[in-house]
Structures are given as structure tokens and as C-alpha cells.
Design a protein around this motif. Structure first.
Motif, PDB file in Angstrom:
ATOM      1  N   ILE A   1      -1.640  -9.632  -0.183  1.00 52.10           N
ATOM      2  CA  ILE A   1      -1.681  -8.168  -0.300  1.00 52.10           C
ATOM      3  C   ILE A   1      -0.260  -7.620  -0.235  1.00 52.10           C
ATOM      4  O   ILE A   1       0.128  -6.765  -1.035  1.00 52.10           O
ATOM      5  CB  ILE A   1      -2.561  -7.548   0.799  1.00 52.10           C
ATOM      6  CG1 ILE A   1      -4.011  -7.953   0.592  1.00 52.10           C
ATOM      7  CG2 ILE A   1      -2.436  -6.024   0.788  1.00 52.10           C
ATOM      8  CD1 ILE A   1      -4.940  -7.514   1.691  1.00 52.10           C
ATOM      9  N   ALA A   2       0.528  -8.158   0.707  1.00 46.52           N
ATOM     10  CA  ALA A   2       1.900  -7.672   0.844  1.00 46.52           C
ATOM     11  C   ALA A   2       2.724  -7.957  -0.413  1.00 46.52           C
ATOM     12  O   ALA A   2       3.539  -7.139  -0.822  1.00 46.52           O
ATOM     13  CB  ALA A   2       2.557  -8.303   2.070  1.00 46.52           C
TER      14      ALA A   2
ATOM     15  N   ALA B   1       1.250  -5.232  -2.910  1.00 48.58           N
ATOM     16  CA  ALA B   1       0.941  -3.854  -2.493  1.00 48.58           C
ATOM     17  C   ALA B   1       1.653  -2.774  -3.301  1.00 48.58           C
ATOM     18  O   ALA B   1       1.037  -1.801  -3.723  1.00 48.58           O
ATOM     19  CB  ALA B   1       1.237  -3.680  -1.014  1.00 48.58           C
ATOM     20  N   LYS B   2       2.939  -2.958  -3.542  1.00 44.90           N
ATOM     21  CA  LYS B   2       3.701  -1.880  -4.176  1.00 44.90           C
ATOM     22  C   LYS B   2       3.286  -1.623  -5.619  1.00 44.90           C
ATOM     23  O   LYS B   2       3.716  -0.653  -6.221  1.00 44.90           O
ATOM     24  CB  LYS B   2       5.189  -2.214  -4.141  1.00 44.90           C
ATOM     25  CG  LYS B   2       5.810  -1.981  -2.787  1.00 44.90           C
ATOM     26  CD  LYS B   2       7.303  -2.082  -2.907  1.00 44.90           C
ATOM     27  CE  LYS B   2       7.961  -1.851  -1.567  1.00 44.90           C
ATOM     28  NZ  LYS B   2       9.419  -1.992  -1.669  1.00 44.90           N
TER      29      LYS B   2
ATOM     30  N   LEU C   1       0.165  -1.278  -6.587  1.00 43.59           N
ATOM     31  CA  LEU C   1      -1.214  -0.821  -6.502  1.00 43.59           C
ATOM     32  C   LEU C   1      -1.527   0.247  -7.559  1.00 43.59           C
ATOM     33  O   LEU C   1      -0.799   1.220  -7.702  1.00 43.59           O
ATOM     34  CB  LEU C   1      -1.455  -0.244  -5.102  1.00 43.59           C
ATOM     35  CG  LEU C   1      -2.820   0.314  -4.781  1.00 43.59           C
ATOM     36  CD1 LEU C   1      -3.863  -0.793  -4.799  1.00 43.59           C
ATOM     37  CD2 LEU C   1      -2.802   1.002  -3.426  1.00 43.59           C
TER      38      LEU C   1
ATOM     39  N   SER D   1      -4.917   2.504  -9.001  1.00 43.53           N
ATOM     40  CA  SER D   1      -6.315   2.814  -8.800  1.00 43.53           C
ATOM     41  C   SER D   1      -7.007   2.788 -10.152  1.00 43.53           C
ATOM     42  O   SER D   1      -6.596   3.449 -11.082  1.00 43.53           O
ATOM     43  CB  SER D   1      -6.399   4.188  -8.163  1.00 43.53           C
ATOM     44  OG  SER D   1      -7.660   4.712  -8.361  1.00 43.53           O
TER      45      SER D   1
ATOM     46  N   GLY E   1     -10.521   3.391 -11.315  1.00 46.53           N
ATOM     47  CA  GLY E   1     -11.878   3.780 -10.936  1.00 46.53           C
ATOM     48  C   GLY E   1     -12.082   3.430  -9.476  1.00 46.53           C
ATOM     49  O   GLY E   1     -11.278   3.803  -8.635  1.00 46.53           O
TER      50      GLY E   1
ATOM     51  N   GLU F   1      -9.341  -1.604  -7.258  1.00 48.41           N
ATOM     52  CA  GLU F   1      -7.895  -1.585  -7.135  1.00 48.41           C
ATOM     53  C   GLU F   1      -7.327  -2.771  -7.885  1.00 48.41           C
ATOM     54  O   GLU F   1      -7.831  -3.876  -7.768  1.00 48.41           O
ATOM     55  CB  GLU F   1      -7.494  -1.741  -5.666  1.00 48.41           C
ATOM     56  CG  GLU F   1      -7.714  -0.495  -4.873  1.00 48.41           C
ATOM     57  CD  GLU F   1      -8.313  -0.814  -3.526  1.00 48.41           C
ATOM     58  OE1 GLU F   1      -8.121  -1.925  -3.034  1.00 48.41           O
ATOM     59  OE2 GLU F   1      -9.008   0.066  -2.991  1.00 48.41           O
TER      60      GLU F   1
ATOM     61  N   TYR G   1      -3.383  -4.436  -9.405  1.00 55.95           N
ATOM     62  CA  TYR G   1      -1.951  -4.405  -9.145  1.00 55.95           C
ATOM     63  C   TYR G   1      -1.277  -4.758 -10.465  1.00 55.95           C
ATOM     64  O   TYR G   1      -1.523  -5.825 -11.008  1.00 55.95           O
ATOM     65  CB  TYR G   1      -1.600  -5.422  -8.059  1.00 55.95           C
ATOM     66  CG  TYR G   1      -2.384  -5.201  -6.784  1.00 55.95           C
ATOM     67  CD1 TYR G   1      -1.873  -4.419  -5.764  1.00 55.95           C
ATOM     68  CD2 TYR G   1      -3.655  -5.758  -6.632  1.00 55.95           C
ATOM     69  CE1 TYR G   1      -2.595  -4.194  -4.601  1.00 55.95           C
ATOM     70  CE2 TYR G   1      -4.391  -5.528  -5.474  1.00 55.95           C
ATOM     71  CZ  TYR G   1      -3.850  -4.759  -4.463  1.00 55.95           C
ATOM     72  OH  TYR G   1      -4.573  -4.532  -3.325  1.00 55.95           O
TER      73      TYR G   1
ATOM     74  N   ASN H   1       2.435   1.800 -11.606  1.00 50.54           N
ATOM     75  CA  ASN H   1       2.023   3.009 -10.878  1.00 50.54           C
ATOM     76  C   ASN H   1       3.105   4.078 -10.795  1.00 50.54           C
ATOM     77  O   ASN H   1       2.821   5.243 -10.569  1.00 50.54           O
ATOM     78  CB  ASN H   1       1.481   2.665  -9.484  1.00 50.54           C
ATOM     79  CG  ASN H   1       2.537   2.009  -8.593  1.00 50.54           C
ATOM     80  OD1 ASN H   1       3.736   2.069  -8.861  1.00 50.54           O
ATOM     81  ND2 ASN H   1       2.084   1.383  -7.526  1.00 50.54           N
ATOM     82  N   ASN H   2       4.369   3.712 -10.981  1.00 55.39           N
ATOM     83  CA  ASN H   2       5.400   4.757 -10.910  1.00 55.39           C
ATOM     84  C   ASN H   2       6.518   4.568 -11.941  1.00 55.39           C
ATOM     85  O   ASN H   2       7.514   5.283 -11.906  1.00 55.39           O
ATOM     86  CB  ASN H   2       5.998   4.826  -9.499  1.00 55.39           C
ATOM     87  CG  ASN H   2       6.624   3.518  -9.063  1.00 55.39           C
ATOM     88  OD1 ASN H   2       6.759   2.587  -9.856  1.00 55.39           O
ATOM     89  ND2 ASN H   2       7.004   3.437  -7.822  1.00 55.39           N
ATOM     90  N   GLU H   3       6.343   3.608 -12.843  1.00 56.56           N
ATOM     91  CA  GLU H   3       7.330   3.384 -13.904  1.00 56.56           C
ATOM     92  C   GLU H   3       8.709   3.083 -13.338  1.00 56.56           C
ATOM     93  O   GLU H   3       9.729   3.354 -13.967  1.00 56.56           O
ATOM     94  CB  GLU H   3       7.439   4.615 -14.829  1.00 56.56           C
ATOM     95  CG  GLU H   3       6.151   4.979 -15.520  1.00 56.56           C
ATOM     96  CD  GLU H   3       5.782   3.996 -16.623  1.00 56.56           C
ATOM     97  OE1 GLU H   3       6.670   3.598 -17.379  1.00 56.56           O
ATOM     98  OE2 GLU H   3       4.596   3.626 -16.704  1.00 56.56           O
ATOM     99  N   LYS H   4       8.750   2.547 -12.128  1.00 58.00           N
ATOM    100  CA  LYS H   4      10.031   2.300 -11.492  1.00 58.00           C
ATOM    101  C   LYS H   4      10.389   0.832 -11.636  1.00 58.00           C
ATOM    102  O   LYS H   4       9.531  -0.037 -11.543  1.00 58.00           O
ATOM    103  CB  LYS H   4       9.916   2.660 -10.012  1.00 58.00           C
ATOM    104  CG  LYS H   4      11.220   3.069  -9.394  1.00 58.00           C
ATOM    105  CD  LYS H   4      10.982   3.628  -8.001  1.00 58.00           C
ATOM    106  CE  LYS H   4      12.231   3.504  -7.165  1.00 58.00           C
ATOM    107  NZ  LYS H   4      13.421   4.121  -7.752  1.00 58.00           N
TER     108      LYS H   4
ATOM    109  N   ASP I   1      11.631  -8.452  -5.211  1.00 53.28           N
ATOM    110  CA  ASP I   1      10.159  -8.377  -5.227  1.00 53.28           C
ATOM    111  C   ASP I   1       9.572  -9.253  -6.331  1.00 53.28           C
ATOM    112  O   ASP I   1       8.565  -9.918  -6.150  1.00 53.28           O
ATOM    113  CB  ASP I   1       9.698  -6.931  -5.453  1.00 53.28           C
ATOM    114  CG  ASP I   1       9.928  -6.061  -4.229  1.00 53.28           C
ATOM    115  OD1 ASP I   1       9.922  -6.621  -3.113  1.00 53.28           O
ATOM    116  OD2 ASP I   1      10.123  -4.853  -4.396  1.00 53.28           O
TER     117      ASP I   1
END
Lengths: 563, 458
Positions: free
Chosen positions: A104-105, A108-109, A111, A113, A115, A118, A120, A168-171, A177
Motif C-alpha cells: 500500500i505504501a 499510495a501516492k 491513488l 478513485s 467509482g 481504488e 493506483y 491523480n495529479n499529473e505530477k 518513488d
């Protein structure tokens, strides 16, 4: 955890492509359907074998040509949607089901959603640094040209850059990582044990050494290595290299400071000079098959050694160069290793070998047709079991042959093969004896790949066996699909229909030295089973006075229809 | 679990924190990350140095960061889309206007570009992980927040927070939620030094102390740094239960100095040059608290510069442009600096853009600066043999407690006094610049200082 889904856009042959993966996935497909491209695509969003990140920079030939031409056309025609048509390569990888807190760790970053679910997700992009700058350049490039004047390879790919982002954030994802999700490929053109002139070891083996040696071992190696250099130094060979020069007064003063000293490489460099020996020979001198086998063993040993990283293990054609015995070994090894390795290892293999598919389960198969990848995960248990019991059944022939006829047993197979071998022209029909009654599971799996494909045809030859229900069930396939032809004997079984066929009774009476009617001759054949049919076939195929046996109408119709 | 340790100035908080961190890392068996958080980058560097001093190197699974950077990188960027549906991937420190409506307008504009302003980092973080905020108004949304907390639990092993008094109630709530969702949180700080949010930590401690997931450790009222002679003054600014006791063997010195003294400038320069602490509550007259890179360009102007015609790295280019601009402002004045900026980057600016730039200039403009000193805010966590406080009217008012109503006790200004008083290991000097006390009866000023035990600088 494992990679559940991969989406590829505009990469090489993939315009827009999706594939679902399992913990163990077996990729099959005809040549040139993108299996190798699929593996290289997977390596782009993940951290790779090589420290060299430059491998992630694509070249113009990696961008889907159709997409490039579509974009050029829209610029030339000054269409409104040029911006959307810029050919951008993207490869999205979706991870699922992390099993413990460490996994999960790891994820996690990323993640997302989805529906109620979850997932990744990370994505590799290769696209222009700035869309509007890019359009400007292309416009200048195409001024006054028609689509026939331009070449796809003139796309100014130097304005492109790659990035790996979290969806999730286009970063951008930091290397620290990304390094936790890595991929290792054994390519079909494998075997860098022997390829380089220096005969160096290979990268996986070096990494394995790095992972397995403990700190004491490493210190010992380093010490020994520096001692090795000291020993060289002590020979004082170096001092003679730059001697004195009496021609210049101050020469010696300057040169006095100069000393030779070993340039100690780091441990990884030292280890990369270690290679494997097998028996009395270097491994790279061994045969291809032997090396292939060892290579696969090393790869899995490496996975076992790295417990902190997710590893996607890709093996192209593990069967390559292997003898029957080694193939069985590797097949078993891959199956058991992938089953026993922890949740951090995911395996993908591509193969052309039916026994590997059958062993590793048809339900793990991802079949490439050229346009899409079809998961056979819904393959019924019945079929999975059937194939596991009959590892030599040629599932690839069933799925990919252009023209295929399914028959129940060897008698039909012999008869049709003999008949076809006598025809002029090349035989392009494959005949598969399935060794059982009931074809529906085979037809279903065939349909999964070939439904509505006019270039693929399948014929099914069945015995009536006094069952109208079974006949109706099979005939329904014939009715529903233009590329499926199902024919059933009129009588109980093939032999009767064969004897009934025009002129055959007399010929067969002659062959078997009988003088019976239809039922006597057919009974004789049924009792004699395959041996009798073999006699018939031999007679049909003999050089002198071949027996001109007519095919029963249901078989003739099928050959006619699939040809 | 949440542990809260309150310790006064000079108690050895950073040393103790580093020690606790190393102990924890050594005993840690899982592969999760441990975080050491603090408020400023310089405090982060101090913890790093302390760990290197004690341990030799920074362990791989230990992340030392500012609270802002932690919340941005570990909470907001990865998870704001999950529970809030908002995407953020960058942050801004541009100046925001004081007017709430304008301020919100700017924040909204930034958000449209997936940028979060540093000022709302605490609040957004709370919204992401707190199911009781109004945004999470139905069961499905609340469940998602719970789900997220369960995921986060797997990522962090323990979070140590230094200078916890600098957090506001939103940030404290975030860490409280972590603490009651399976992540160990250790907080250390001093409410007496809570300059930014004077009430937040006190209120937080009161609120969580009855909870079963919290442990409030005994207050550490010892100080290794501050000599007892100085404590005699600074304890006047402590809560009753937090009066400090000195372990220092140094004899403290309380002195004052007036600008009418011919040695004044020379002495002050000497203290500044020898890296002693010289501070003032806020910049005034000849005293500047240099803070020229606290801000950045307004976002839209930054983007114009970023995308202007150059072939350099965009981020570095903007930083360089900002630094040049600040230098130009000081050298050539606002108007000229702005016109240089426009020409250099071929900018096309609108009226509001000009207003923003002038505001930015205003924040850093300094005339007739003689001394570059530090603000009291920025000397928190630092110490030196000597600390010089440039006395302002306000500082004097609080220091002498002359006409100070009870309502002003333990507020921002009060706590600044405590911070300034507790920096010196040996000598505390009050510098009285007569220019700052025009119209004052200097005799009375001298008397009130003398009453506190300060003698004239020798």
C-alpha cells in the motif's frame, strides 16, 4: 499487488490499445501482432534494467504513423481540432490489490478513485514540451504542401520530451518513488552473455550479486581488489613509464610530483566483471539453450533477492532454443516460481509453444490479434482442465489458423488429411482431432478471437450419435456465424456415411475382400477402428491405382466451405 | 497515539528530538517512513545537522521536512483528488491581498491551474483527511475519507514534530487525526513561543488531554541555555506552571545601550559581524529585516516570464528573473525595476498586474537602511552568546508591562518578548535608538529598564 491493466496510445503499432493482465499472463499471437512492442511499451512507465534513463526517450519511429499522418492532414487542412490530434504517446499502468501495508505504501501516492474501486495509476508520456509552439513549427514545416508531399518522419520530435506522472495529479514521479516498481525483460534476442566483445557478465547477474552479498563480503572484495592494485604498484612497472628528461632543466621538477595510482572503480563495476562458469567452460561459450535456461533461473533468483521492489518479469519465448527436456524444465520452473514468488512479482511471458500455454493455463492467456488484446480469462474450467490434461493439444492452431477443421478422432483426421494431400495446390487447412465429443467450448474460445473475422473460418465435423439435441446445439453456431460451418453425419457414425457415399461400397468391398452391403461393410470398418481407416487411407494414397474414395457429403461440404 | 511534550526555550528540544529520532529509527523494524517535521527550512537544517552529529548520517527511511512540504507532498498532491476531487500539483507563495474577496479570487484562479497557495495548505490538508468538515456531507464521502486514512496509516510509521507551537488549529487537527488512526505522532514545542498562533497549541492540548489516544508528557521547565539572571526577566512572561529553572553555570548579563552613545553603531556592527543575534520586532527606521525572497512573482506574471522567449530551464529562469527584479528594485527603485522587467521579458501587463508588482516592490523596499538585523519571528530556535534586542515602543510596552491590560497577556507580542529574551547564553542587550522614541521621556524609559535589572553597557 499486480499490474491489472495497461493502456497504450500512439506507441508503434498501437493506436489505442488496452490489455488486462494477471499475476501470470501468457501472451500469444501471430507474428507481427505487437507482442514485442507490448513488452517495450510496458518498460517505459516502469523503472528499468538499465540505469540509463535515456532509454525512455523515444524516436520518431516509435510514434504511431497513422497518428502522425492524421495530425499532418488536419494541419494541412487547417482543421479546428489540430491540438487534439497532436500525436502523443502515452502508456498508463494501473496497479491493483496491494496485499500488505508495504505494498500500500509503495502505491499510495498514485491513488485514483475509480467509482467504488481504488486503483493506483501512473503514466508515461512522450509529447511536445509545448503544444502551441509545436503546432507553429509544424505549420511552418507544412506550408504549401499536400499530404502526399510530406513524410511522417519529418515530425519535429526534437520538441518532444518524456515524463512519468502520477495520474491523480499529473505530477512528475520522483525517481526515488519510481524505482520501487521495476521491470526486467528477457528479449527474444536475448543473451548478452555472449554478445559483447568483452564477454562481460550481464546486468541482472551483477544486480543479483549486489543484492546478495552482505556488507562483510563487499568489504572483503574491496580489500582484495585494492591489494591487487597495490601488488601491481609494487612491481614498480609504473615508474619507468615517464622517465627523466635531461634535455630540459626543470622537467624533472615538474614530473617528480607525478605518480601512478590505480583508479579504483566502485563495487558495482568490479562485480560487473564477474562472469559465470558452467562446468569447465564459461557460460557464454555454452549452447544457446543451456544459456537460456540458466538465464531464466538467474532472473527468478534475482527476484527472490529483492524483497523491497515490485518486479514485472517479462520473458519473450522462453521456449527459444530449448530441447524437449529443457523445455519441460523451464515450463515447470516458470509455473512453480510464479506461483511461489510473493505478491511483488508479476510474470508475463510470450510464447508460440502450445505446451507452455496449456501448462500455464489458457485462462491466463492474452491473445493479440493485431488490433486488440483479448483476455481468455473467461475460458471455462472444462477447457482449462482439458488442456492441462492434454499439454500437447495445439491450442495455437485452433486459435490462429486461418482455416481449421475440428474432428472428433483420428479416423476423420486421417481420412481428410489423405484426401487433401491428393489435391493439387498447397494445403492451407489445419485439421485438429479433439479426441472427444462436443465442440462448444472450443467454438466459444475460437469465437472470442475470431468472431466476425471473414479471414478466419472454422469447420466442425461431428457424428450424429442418435442425439438430436446435441446436433441442434451445434447447428446453432452454424446459423449464428457466417465463418462457422457445422456438419453432422446422417447416420450414427462416419463409417456408415462413408460407405454410403457414391461408389464407395464397391471400392471398399474390393479393398477388404468382402462382398457385403452397406451395413456389413461399415460394421467391418467400425469394428476395425482406426486400423481399417488407415488401410483405406493407404489405398487412397498409393502410387499405383489409388483407390478413388469419395468423401461423404458432410465432409465435402465443409472442405468446400472453408477453402 | 499522540504524545505532546512541552519544553521551554533552551531545554535542548532539538538535541532531544534528534536523540529520540535515532532511537526510534534503530528500533524500527518495518519499512514505513518516519518523518521529522518542523516549521522552517533553517530548523530542518538544524535537525539534520544534529542527527549527523549524533548518528553520522541521515537514515534512509527518515524524512526531515518542513510541515508545509510534508503536507504538500505526502497529503495534498497525492490525495486531494481522492477525497476532495480537486487536483493540485504545484504551490505558490505569491503575495495575496488583505481583502478577503480579492484573496479568495486569487486563490480560486490558482486552483484552476492546479496550484495551491501556501496560505491554505493547512486548511486543505484538514479537508482532505477530516470527515467532519462540511464538504464530506454524505456517507459515501465520509467512507472515502476513512478509506484514505487507512491507506495513509500504511505509509507513515511515526511523525515527530518540532516547534509544534507554530501550527494552527487546522494543522494540529490533521496530526490529531493521524494520531487516532494508527500513526504515532510525537509533538514537541513551547506554547510560550507561539507567535503565529498564540492560542492554538494551548487549546489543542486542553482538547486532547482527556482523549485515550493522547499522552501529555510532564512539562520540561529546565533550560541549559538561559542563565538564571536572564530567567529573572523572561519568567515574567511564562505561565505559572512553566516557570523555568536554569542549568547553565554562566553568569548572565543584562545591559542596555543608547543611540546617543558614540559607540552605539560600532557596538551594533560588532555584534552583527560576530554572528550574535540582533533582532527587532518588525523593521523600522534604520533597521531592516531582510526578507526579500519571501515572496514570488504573481502567478500570471510568473507564467508570462516562464513562457517568454528563452531556451533555459523554465523554473530556474523564473527564479533568476525574480532575484534580478528584487535587486533592480533596491538599486533603481520600483518604477525603473518594473520597466526593466517588462523590456527584458517582453511582457504585456494589464493594470492589475502593475498593481500587483507595485505591491511586491512595497514589500521589500527599504530606504536609508543602516543595520540588517533579524526579526524576532526568525530567531526562534536560534541561540548565541549575546542577543541584542532593538527596543521598539511596542517591545518596551510589553517588557515593562506598563499599562498592559490582562487581555494582552500571552498574545502574539507578549510571546515575541519571551522568544527574544531567551536567545542569549550570556549577555542580553537592549538597544535604545532615540529615533524610535521621539517624544518619549527617556528618563522614564531608562527607569523602567533599570527596574528590570538592566545596567548600562560597559
Amino acid at each position: 499487488m499486480y499490474i491489472k491493466k495497461i493502456t497504450i496510445n500512439n506507441y508503434r503499432s498501437f493506436r489505442s490499445f488496452e490489455a488486462e493482465l494477471h499475476k501470470l499472463t501468457v501472451v500469444i499471437g501471430e507474428n507481427d501482432t505487437g507482442k514485442t512492442n507490448f513488452f517495450t511499451a510496458l518498460s517505459l512507465p516502469l523503472s528499468g534494467n538499465q540505469i540509463d534513463f535515456n532509454q525512455k526517450r523515444l524516436s520518431i519511429s516509435d510514434i504511431n504513423k497513422e497518428a502522425v499522418i492524421g495530425f499532418f492532414t488536419s494541419v494541412i487542412n487547417d482543421e479546428a481540432d489540430q491540438l487534439q490530434k497532436i500525436p502523443k504517446v502515452s502508456i498508463t499502468v494501473e496497479f491493483a490489490e496491494p496485499e500488505d501495508s508495504y505494498e500500500i505504501a509503495l502505491l499510495a501516492k498514485w491513488l485514483v478513485s475509480n467509482g467504488d474501486e481504488e486503483t493506483y495509476q501512473i503514466r508515461y508520456d512522450f509529447k511536445p514540451k509545448d503544444d502551441s509552439d509545436f503546432i507553429e513549427v509544424v505549420k511552418k514545416l507544412l506550408v504549401g504542401k499536400t499530404i502526399d508531399d510530406v513524410n511522417w518522419f519529418t515530425l519535429p520530435v526534437e520538441l518532444y520530451d518524456y515524463q512519468i506522472v502520477s495520474v491523480n495529479n499529473e505530477k512528475l514521479i520522483a525517481y526515488s518513488d519510481l524505482k520501487h516498481v521495476s521491470i526486467h525483460c528477457i528479449n527474444a534476442e536475448r543473451d548478452d552473455f555472449s554478445e559483447s566483445s568483452s564477454m562481460k557478465s550481464n546486468s541482472i547477474f551483477t544486480k543479483l550479486l549486489m543484492n546478495t552479498l552482505n556488507d562483510d563480503d563487499k568489504t572483503q572484495i574491496n580489500t582484495a581488489y585494492s591489494e591487487f592494485f597495490s601488488a601491481i604498484e609494487e612491481t614498480e612497472t609504473f615508474e619507468k613509464i615517464i622517465g627523466t628528461n635531461p634535455d630540459f632543466d626543470n622537467y624533472d621538477d615538474i614530473i617528480k610530483q607525478l605518480e601512478c595510482t590505480p583508479n579504483l572503480p566502485n563495487l558495482k563495476n568490479i562485480l560487473s566483471n564477474i562472469t559465470l562458469k558452467y562446468g569447465n567452460e564459461y557460460l557464454y561459450q555454452k549452447g544457446l539453450g543451456q544459456r537460456n535456461l540458466i538465464y531464466i533461473f538467474i532472473l527468478f533468483a534475482y527476484y527472490k533477492s529483492c524483497g523491497d521492489t515490485f518486479n514485472l518479469c517479462c520473458i519473450e519465448e522462453p521456449e527459444a532454443h530449448l530441447s524437449v527436456n529443457n523445455l519441460r524444465l523451464v515450463r515447470d520452473f516458470i509455473e512453480k516460481s510464479s506461483r511461489n514468488s510473493g505478491s511483488l512479482v508479476q510474470t508475463i511471458i510470450s510464447t508460440h509453444n502450445p505446451s507452455i500455454i496449456n501448462k500455464l493455463k489458457i485462462s491466463n492467456v492474452l491473445a493479440f490479434t493485431g488490433e486488440k488484446a483479448i483476455s481468455l480469462s473467461d475460458a471455462p474450467t472444462k477447457l482449462v482442465d482439458y488442456l492441462r490434461k492434454r499439454p500437447n493439444f495445439d491450442i495455437l492452431k485452433l486459435l490462429f489458423a486461418n482455416k481449421v477443421i475440428l474432428v472428433e478422432g483420428t479416423t476423420e483426421e486421417m481420412l481428410i488429411s489423405t484426401y487433401l494431400s491428393k489435391q493439387a495446390g498447397l494445403n492451407d487447412i489445419d485439421i485438429i482431432a479433439i479426441g472427444q465429443r462436443g465442440y462448444t467450448t472450443f467454438l466459444d474460445i475460437w469465437l472470442a478471437l475470431n468472431e466476425d473475422n471473414p479471414n478466419k473460418k472454422i469447420g466442425v465435423i461431428r457424428d450424429y450419435d442418435n442425439s438430436d439435441a446435441a446436433k441442434a446445439k451445434h447447428d446453432a453456431y452454424d446459423t449464428a456465424h457466417t465463418n462457422i460451418i457445422v456438419r453432422t453425419t446422417v447416420n450414427y457414425t462416419l463409417e456408415i456415411d462413408l460407405v454410403e457415399a457414391e461408389g464407395n461400397l464397391e471400392l471398399l468391398n474390393g479393398l477388404f475382400e468382402l462382398n457385403g452391403d452397406i451395413s456389413e461393410v461399415s460394421d467391418h470398418m467400425i469394428k476395425g477402428k482406426a486400423a481399417m481407416m488407415l488401410d483405406v487411407c493407404d489405398a487412397m494414397a498409393r502410387e499405383e491405382e489409388p483407390l478413388d474414395i469419395k468423401l461423404p457429403p458432410h465432409i465435402a461440404q465443409i472442405i468446400e466451405a472453408v477453402s | 497515539m499522540i504524545e505532546v511534550q512541552i519544553a521551554g526555550a533552551g531545554a535542548g528540544k532539538t538535541y532531544g528530538l534528534a536523540e529520540a529520532l535515532i532511537m526510534h529509527i534503530k528500533s524500527c523494524t518495518n519499512r514505513k517512513k518516519t518523518f521529522a517535521l518542523t516549521y522552517t527550512n533553517s530548523a530542518t537544517a538544524k535537525i539534520e545537522q544534529e542527527i549527523i552529529k549524533q548518528h553520522g548520517f541521515i537514515p534512509q527511511n527518515l524524512c526531515i521536512q518542513t510541515v508545509h512540504s510534508f503536507l504538500l507532498n505526502e497529503i495534498i498532491y497525492p490525495f486531494s483528488s481522492f477525497t476532495l476531487g480537486d487536483v493540485y500539483n504545484d504551490s505558490s507563495i505569491m503575495i495575496l491581498p488583505g481583502n478577503v474577496r480579492f484573496k479568495n479570487w486569487h486563490i480560486k484562479r490558482l486552483k484552476d491551474k492546479n496550484i495551491i497557495h501556501a496560505d491554505i495548505v493547512y486548511n486543505i490538508s484538514k479537508q482532505i483527511v477530516d470527515e467532519t468538515v462540511s464538504k464530506h456531507n454524505n456517507r459515501a464521502k465520509k467512507a472515502k475519507v476513512q478509506r484514505l486514512l487507512a491507506i495513509i496509516e500504511n505509509c507513515f510509521d511515526k511523525i515527530f514534530i518540532d516547534e509544534v507551537q507554530d501550527l494552527d488549529e487546522d494543522a494540529l487537527r490533521v496530526f490529531e487525526l493521524f494520531g487516532c488512526n494508527g500513526i504515532d505522532v510525537y509533538m514537541i514545542g513551547d506554547p510560550k513561543q507561539a507567535i503565529k498562533y498564540p492560542k492554538a497549541l494551548d487549546a489543542f492540548v486542553e482538547q486532547i488531554s482527556p482523549k485515550e489516544y493522547s499522552t501529555i508528557l510532564d512539562i520540561n521547565n529546565q533550560t541549559r541555555r538561559v542563565p538564571k539572571e536572564i530567567l529573572a526577566v523572561s519568567n515574567g512572561f511564562c505561565y505559572v506552571s512553566q516557570q523555568q529553572e536554569s542549568l547553565s553555570e554562566v553568569v548572565g548579563e543584562l545591559m542596555y545601550l543608547e543611540s546617543t552613545d558614540a559607540r552605539y553603531d560600532e557596538l551594533l556592527d560588532g555584534y552583527i559581524d560576530t554572528k550574535q543575534i540582533v533582532c527587532i520586532d518588525k523593521k523600522a527606521a534604520r533597521y531592516s529585516t531582510s526578507s526579500k525572497h519571501k515572496y514570488s512573482f504573481p502567478r500570471e506574471i510568473e507564467e508570462m516570464i516562464r513562457d517568454s522567449d528563452h531556451k533555459k530551464d523554465k523554473t530556474l529562469f523564473v527564479k533568476a528573473a525574480f532575484s534580478d527584479f528584487m535587486d533592480d528594485v533596491i538599486e533603481h527603485g520600483n518604477k525603473r525595476a518594473i520597466s526593466i522587467l517588462i523590456t527584458r521579458h517582453s511582457l504585456k501587463l494589464s493594470k492589475p498586474h502593475f498593481a500587483q508588482l507595485y505591491e511586491l516592490c512595497g514589500s521589500c523596499i527599504e530606504k536609508d537602511v543602516r543595520f540588517r538585523v533579524q526579526s524576532i519571528d526568525s530567531v526562534k530556535g536560534l541561540d548565541a552568546d549575546t542577543c541584542v534586542i532593538i527596543l521598539s515602543r511596542n517591545t518596551l510596552r510589553y517588557l515593562s508591562k506598563n499599562k498592559l491590560t490582562k487581555a494582552n497577556h500571552f498574545n502574539k507580542e507578549w510571546k515575541k518578548i519571551y522568544v527574544a529574551l531567551t536567545r542569549a547564553k550570556k549577555r542580553l542587550v537592549l538597544a535604545i535608538d532615540h529615533d524610535l522614541f521621539a517624544g518619549f521621556d527617556m528618563g522614564a524609559v531608562r527607569d523602567s529598564i533599570g527596574a528590570l535589572g538592566f545596567i548600562y553597557h560597559n
